[in-house]
Design an enzyme around this catalytic site. Sequence first.
Site, short mmCIF file in Angstrom:
data_model
loop_
_atom_site.label_atom_id
_atom_site.label_comp_id
_atom_site.label_asym_id
_atom_site.label_seq_id
_atom_site.Cartn_x
_atom_site.Cartn_y
_atom_site.Cartn_z
CE LYS A 11 -3.87 -2.24 2.36
NZ LYS A 11 -4.70 -2.20 3.58
CG PHE A 59 -13.67 0.54 6.91
CD1 PHE A 59 -13.07 -0.04 5.80
CD2 PHE A 59 -14.49 -0.25 7.71
CE1 PHE A 59 -13.27 -1.38 5.50
CE2 PHE A 59 -14.69 -1.59 7.42
CZ PHE A 59 -14.09 -2.15 6.30
NE ARG A 87 -5.29 -12.91 4.77
CZ ARG A 87 -5.69 -11.64 4.74
NH1 ARG A 87 -5.38 -10.88 3.72
NH2 ARG A 87 -6.38 -11.13 5.72
NE ARG A 104 -2.01 -5.91 7.05
CZ ARG A 104 -3.06 -6.56 6.58
NH1 ARG A 104 -3.61 -7.55 7.27
NH2 ARG A 104 -3.58 -6.22 5.42
CG HIS A 117 -5.04 -6.16 -0.36
ND1 HIS A 117 -6.28 -6.20 0.23
CD2 HIS A 117 -5.11 -6.96 -1.45
CE1 HIS A 117 -7.07 -6.99 -0.49
NE2 HIS A 117 -6.37 -7.47 -1.52
#
Length: 138
Positions: A11, A59, A87, A104, A117
């Site tokens: 991102k 959102f 994932r 993350r 993502h």
Amino acid sequence: MVAQRTFVMIKPDGVKRGLIGEIISRFEKRGLKIVSLKMVKMSRDTAEKLYEEHKGKSFFEELVNYVTSGPVVCMVIEGDDVVQVIRRMIGNTDPKEAPPGTIRGDYALSKSENVIHASDSIEKAQREMSLFFDKSDL
């Protein structure tokens, strides 16, 4: 086991903060293959298609505005059980819930600026790949 392909996108915050190489390196060290990669400035239309399952949620507008705010790096990655492997590697959407050692957990600043993502199913991966890559790219 048959190799699968999935869609992954770094991102705007990950691109801006210079994390592209680090993230790709993690995937390669895990034995995953980068099949195709491109940096793009995503259109609003494409962002709305990418996140269509969130349309109508509080959102959604913020998410679309965020992913169209700067360049993103889109990738098709291949490997055994690749959707689940990636994932696990990226960690929870909320960085407070993402363990250290996950992408993350190590780099996300907030729920919205969470660096990456990744498709959560083979079906979504195929749909998401088609938004950014032609068959000739794969």
